[in-house]
Enzyme design. Structure first.
Site, PDB file in Angstrom:
ATOM      1  N   ASN A  26      -1.540  69.041 -57.832  1.00 42.09           N
ATOM      2  CA  ASN A  26      -2.857  68.837 -57.221  1.00 42.09           C
ATOM      3  C   ASN A  26      -3.410  70.086 -56.550  1.00 42.09           C
ATOM      4  O   ASN A  26      -4.526  70.066 -56.049  1.00 42.09           O
ATOM      5  CB  ASN A  26      -2.785  67.729 -56.164  1.00 42.09           C
ATOM      6  CG  ASN A  26      -2.273  66.433 -56.735  1.00 42.09           C
ATOM      7  OD1 ASN A  26      -1.076  66.232 -56.801  1.00 42.09           O
ATOM      8  ND2 ASN A  26      -3.164  65.570 -57.170  1.00 42.09           N
ATOM      9  N   VAL A  46      -8.361  72.051 -55.130  1.00 50.42           N
ATOM     10  CA  VAL A  46      -7.600  70.913 -54.593  1.00 50.42           C
ATOM     11  C   VAL A  46      -8.048  69.679 -55.349  1.00 50.42           C
ATOM     12  O   VAL A  46      -9.222  69.289 -55.289  1.00 50.42           O
ATOM     13  CB  VAL A  46      -7.836  70.735 -53.080  1.00 50.42           C
ATOM     14  CG1 VAL A  46      -7.076  69.525 -52.557  1.00 50.42           C
ATOM     15  CG2 VAL A  46      -7.419  71.992 -52.324  1.00 50.42           C
ATOM     16  N   CYS A  47      -7.123  69.063 -56.086  1.00 55.50           N
ATOM     17  CA  CYS A  47      -7.461  67.944 -56.958  1.00 55.50           C
ATOM     18  C   CYS A  47      -7.104  66.640 -56.266  1.00 55.50           C
ATOM     19  O   CYS A  47      -5.937  66.346 -56.009  1.00 55.50           O
ATOM     20  CB  CYS A  47      -6.684  68.078 -58.267  1.00 55.50           C
ATOM     21  SG  CYS A  47      -7.493  67.311 -59.662  1.00 55.50           S
ATOM     22  N   LEU A  48      -8.132  65.865 -55.941  1.00 58.31           N
ATOM     23  CA  LEU A  48      -7.948  64.653 -55.154  1.00 58.31           C
ATOM     24  C   LEU A  48      -9.123  63.718 -55.413  1.00 58.31           C
ATOM     25  O   LEU A  48     -10.279  64.168 -55.415  1.00 58.31           O
ATOM     26  CB  LEU A  48      -7.881  65.027 -53.670  1.00 58.31           C
ATOM     27  CG  LEU A  48      -7.311  64.034 -52.665  1.00 58.31           C
ATOM     28  CD1 LEU A  48      -5.838  63.770 -52.912  1.00 58.31           C
ATOM     29  CD2 LEU A  48      -7.505  64.564 -51.253  1.00 58.31           C
TER      30      LEU A  48
END
Length: 630
Positions: free
Chosen positions: A488, A495-497
C-alpha cells in the site's frame, strides 16, 4: 496493489449496554464524598432517611418521581448504565464478551479482523445513509430525554430549591436531589458524551450538547450539586476534567478561525473568555445556548458546506468557554480544585530535567511525558529543500475559503489530545498557521512489526473542496524512491487506501464527510504498518495459514526490516526533517535499547541475513552518538 479499508472510527460514542433492572439497588447504602463535603446514608426507592423524605411535603415525592422517570428514559435511549449499577460488575459483561467472540468466530477463516477490510470482498456493505438516518433518529430521542430531564430538574429547583424554601419545610431537599442524580445515569451520560469528543463531533450533534451544557449550568449554580461535576468514586476522570479539555480545544478553535474573544455576561458571576486579547462583544450564556438551537435548526444533518455550520461551531465553542468558566468558579467557591480532579497530572517535559526524573518512572510514562507537549505543534513547514512538502506547489498563498478553514480548525483543535502516544507506536503532527491546508505527520512504526521503531514521514494536502473529497497523502520515507515498504506504500510515495479513493472499497469503506484526518492517520498506523504486510496484496489472502504463504511473508518481512533500519531509523537520525528533529532524537534516545533488542531478535531468526547484520552494526554506531539517558 492495495486493499479496501472500512472507516476506522464510525462513532465517537459506542453503546455501553442497555440497563434492564431499574435505577437503584434496593437497600443500598453508600458514603459519597464530593466538593469538600460528605453525604452519609443512601436510600431505597421508598424512603430517604437522611433527608427526611417521608417528612417532606407530598410535592417533594412527586417531583423526585418525575426526575427519576426522565432519567430512566435517558438511560434507555442513550444505552447508558446508571452509576449505581456501574459500581459493581454487571452480569451482562461476560455475555457481551461471549457474543463478541462468537461474532469473530463467524469470520474465523479470515486472517484480518472484521472491519479492517484487508483484501476482503464478501462482507456486507455498511450503508452510510441508513446509518446517518438512524443516528439522527437516535439523536432526537436523546434530545427529548435530555430536555425532559432538564425541565424536571429546573421545575424541582424552582419549587423546592434553597431559594424557595420555607420555615415549615422539615428538611432541605437538595441533598436528596444530589443523591438521586449521583446514583442515576446523569454523570455516566455526561462522561460518555464529553470523553474524547471533538468539536467536529459536537457540531454534528449540536442540540444534544446544547442540552448537556444547560444541565451542567443548572448544576453549577447550585452549590450543593456542584460535587456532581467533581471527582466521584469509581471515576476515571471527572466531568470537570472533561470540560477542562474541551475548554482548551475551544480556545484553539477560536484562535485558528480568528474569531477573537467573546465577553460573556450572566446572572451568575460575570465571566470573560479571552483569545488574542480582542473583544468581539458581550453576550449572555443563555443567549449563546439559545443561538445554538436557532442555528442548528437550519443545518442539514452531517453536511458541512454552509455558513450555518460554521456559526454553530463558533457558538458552541464560545458556549463551552462560558459554561466552563461558570463551573470553574463554582468549584473554586465550594472546594479546592484538586478535589475536582481524579488524579495528579504528570509534569510537563520542559519542567522536568533528565537527572530529576524519578527512578521508579516507567519507560512508557517517561516517553509520554517527554513527547506529549510536542506531539502536535504549529511550525513553518519546509517548502523548499530536501524535506520540502510534496504539495508545496499546490498551496494557495491567498486566504483560504472560510468553510475549509473552519473545518480544519475543528479537526486541528482536537488532534493535540486525540493522537495516539504510546511507547509501542505514536503519531506526531505539524501544521503551518500561514498554510493551514498543508500538514506533515510522523508515524512511528508499531512494535512487533517489521516497521518497529521507524519514523515514517507523510505530507498531507487538503484540497479546496475538503471534506467533500479526501485529503491527498504522500509518503516521503522511500529512500529517495528506492524502496516500496508495503503493497500500500509505493516507492513513488503513493499511499493506496480506499479511504483516500486510491483503491476501490465496499460501501462504508470510502471517504465521506464524516471521515477525518485523525481517522486517516490511525488507519495508516494500524492497517498498513502491520506485522505481515505481504498479505496486504490483493489475492494473497488465499495463502494465509499455508506453508507457502508463511515462507513468502517471512521473506517479505526480511526486506522490510532491513529497509526500516536503513531509511526509517538511520536516515532519520542522520538527516531528520526540521519539523520533527526534536521528536526524532528524543524518540530514539528513549527507545534505542528496545529497538536494538527487537532488531537482534530479528537477526536470531535469520542469522544468515548479512544485510540485516550490517544495518544493525550501523545502528549501534549511531545510537552510541545519542545522549545517555539518566
Amino acid at each position: 496493489m492495495a486493499y479496501s479499508q472500512k472507516s476506522y472510527v464510525q462513532s465517537s460514542h459506542p453503546p455501553l449496554g442497555h440497563h434492564r433492572g431499574g435505577y437503584y439497588r434496593q437497600g443500598s447504602c453508600q458514603s459519597t464524598h464530593s466538593a469538600g463535603y460528605t453525604i452519609q446514608g443512601g436510600y431505597t426507592r421508598g424512603s430517604h432517611p437522611s433527608t427526611g423524605f417521608n417528612s417532606n411535603p407530598e410535592s417533594h415525592r412527586s417531583a423526585f418521581a418525575k426526575i427519576e422517570e426522565q432519567l430512566r428514559k435517558l438511560a434507555s435511549v442513550s444505552e447508558t448504565q446508571p452509576r449505581a449499577d456501574l459500581k459493581k460488575p454487571s452480569p451482562g459483561v461476560k455475555q457481551s464478551l461471549r457474543t463478541s467472540q462468537s461474532s469473530r468466530n463467524a469470520y474465523g477463516n479470515e486472517y484480518w479482523s472484521r472491519g479492517v477490510g484487508f483484501g476482503h470482498s464478501q462482507r456486507p456493505d455498511w450503508n452510510v445513509p441508513a446509518h446517518m438516518r438512524d443516528q439522527r433518529e437516535k439523536d432526537k430521542q436523546i434530545e427529548s430525554a435530555l430536555n425532559g430531564t432538564l425541565s424536571s430538574i429546573r421545575e424541582f429547583l424552582q419549587s423546592h430549591g434553597t431559594t424557595g424554601g420555607t420555615r415549615q419545610q422539615v428538611a432541605d431537599p437538595i441533598p436528596g436531589l444530589y443523591r438521586i442524580l449521583e446514583d442515576s445515569v446523569l454523570v455516566p451520560f455526561l462522561e460518555k458524551y464529553l470523553k474524547g469528543v471533538t468539536f467536529l463531533e459536537l457540531n454534528r450533534h449540536a442540540m444534544i450538547y446544547k442540552y448537556i451544557l444547560e444541565v451542567i449550568k443548572e448544576i453549577a449554580v447550585q452549590p450543593k450539586l456542584v460535587g456532581l461535576l467533581c471527582a466521584l468514586p469509581h471515576q476515571q476522570q471527572s466531568v470537570y476534567e472533561y470540560l477542562e479539555v474541551l475548554e482548551s480545544e475551544a480556545k484553539k478553535l477560536l484562535e485558528r478561525t480568528g474569531k477573537g474573544t467573546v465577553a460573556v455576561t450572566q446572572s451568575y458571576p460575570p465571566v470573560m473568555t479571552q483569545s488574542r486579547g480582542q473583544t468581539a462583544g458581550t453576550i449572555s450564556v443563555n443567549d449563546l445556548l439559545g443561538a445554538i438551537e436557532q442555528v442548528a435548526g437550519t443545518m442539514s444533518p452531517y453536511m458541512y458546506q454552509s455558513s450555518d455550520e460554521r456559526t454553530t461551531g463558533e457558538v458552541l465553542a464560545k458556549a463551552f468557554l462560558a459554561v466552563f468558566d461558570m463551573v470553574s468558579r463554582a468549584v473554586s467557591a465550594r472546594c479546592d480544585k484538586r478535589v475536582a480532579k481524579t488524579k495528579v497530572k504528570v509534569g510537563h517535559t520542559s519542567e522536568v530535567a533528565c537527572g530529576r526524573t524519578p527512578r521508579q518512572e516507567s519507560l512508557e510514562a517517561r516517553y509520554k511525558r517527554e513527547l506529549r507537549d510536542v506531539q502536535f505543534k504549529s511550525c513553518e513547514i519546509p517548502m523548499t529543500g530536501p524535506h520540502s512538502h510534496r504539495f508545496a506547489t499546490y498551496n494557495h498563498h491567498g486566504r483560504l475559503d472560510s468553510r475549509l478553514m473552519f473545518r480544519l480548525a475543528q479537526e486541528y483543535a482536537s488532534l493535540s489530545s486525540s493522537l495516539p502516544l504510546h511507547l509501542s507506536s505514536a503519531i506526531f503532527v505539524r501544521t503551518d498557521d500561514s498554510k493551514m491546508n498543508l500538514m506533515q505527520a510522523l508515524i512511528v512504526g508499531p512494535e512487533d512489526t517489521p516497521y518497529s521503531g521507524g519514523c515514517y514521514l507523510f505530507d498531507i494536502f487538503f484540497p479546496h473542496n475538503y471534506p467533500s473529497v479526501p485529503p491527498q497523502v504522500h509518503l516521503q520515507t522511500t529512500g529517495g524512491g528506492a524502496v516500496r515498504f508495503n503493497p500500500n506504500l509505493y516507492n513513488c510515495g503513493k499511499v493506496c487506501l480506499s479511504l483516500l479513493g486510491t483503491w476501490s472499497g465496499q460501501g462504508g469503506e470510502t471517504w465521506t464527510e464524516l471521515s477525518t484526518v485523525l481517522q486517516l492517520l490511525v488507519s495508516i498506523q494500524s492497517l498498513i504498518l502491520v506485522s505481515e504486510p505481504y498479505f496486504n496484496e490483493p489475492g494473497y489472502e488465499s495463502q494465509m495459514r499455508t506453508d507457502y504463504g508463511r515462507r513468502n511473508s517471512q521473506t517479505y518481512n526480511q526486506g522490510v526490516r532491513v529497509n526500516n533500519i536503513k531509511y526509517a531509523i538511520l536516515a532519520q537520525l542522520r538527516n531528520p526533517s526540521p519539523a520533527f528533529e526534536g521528536v526524532i532524537k528524543t524518540h530514539f534516545r528513549l527507545k534505542r535499547d528496545k529497538i536494538l533488542q527487537e532488531a537482534e531478535a530479528w537477526l536470531q531468526s535469520t542469522p544468515s541475513d548479512r544485510q540485516l547484520r550490517e544495518q544493525i552494526d550501523n545502528l549501534r554506531v549511531e545510537f552510541r552518538k545519542l545522549p545517555v539517558c539518566c
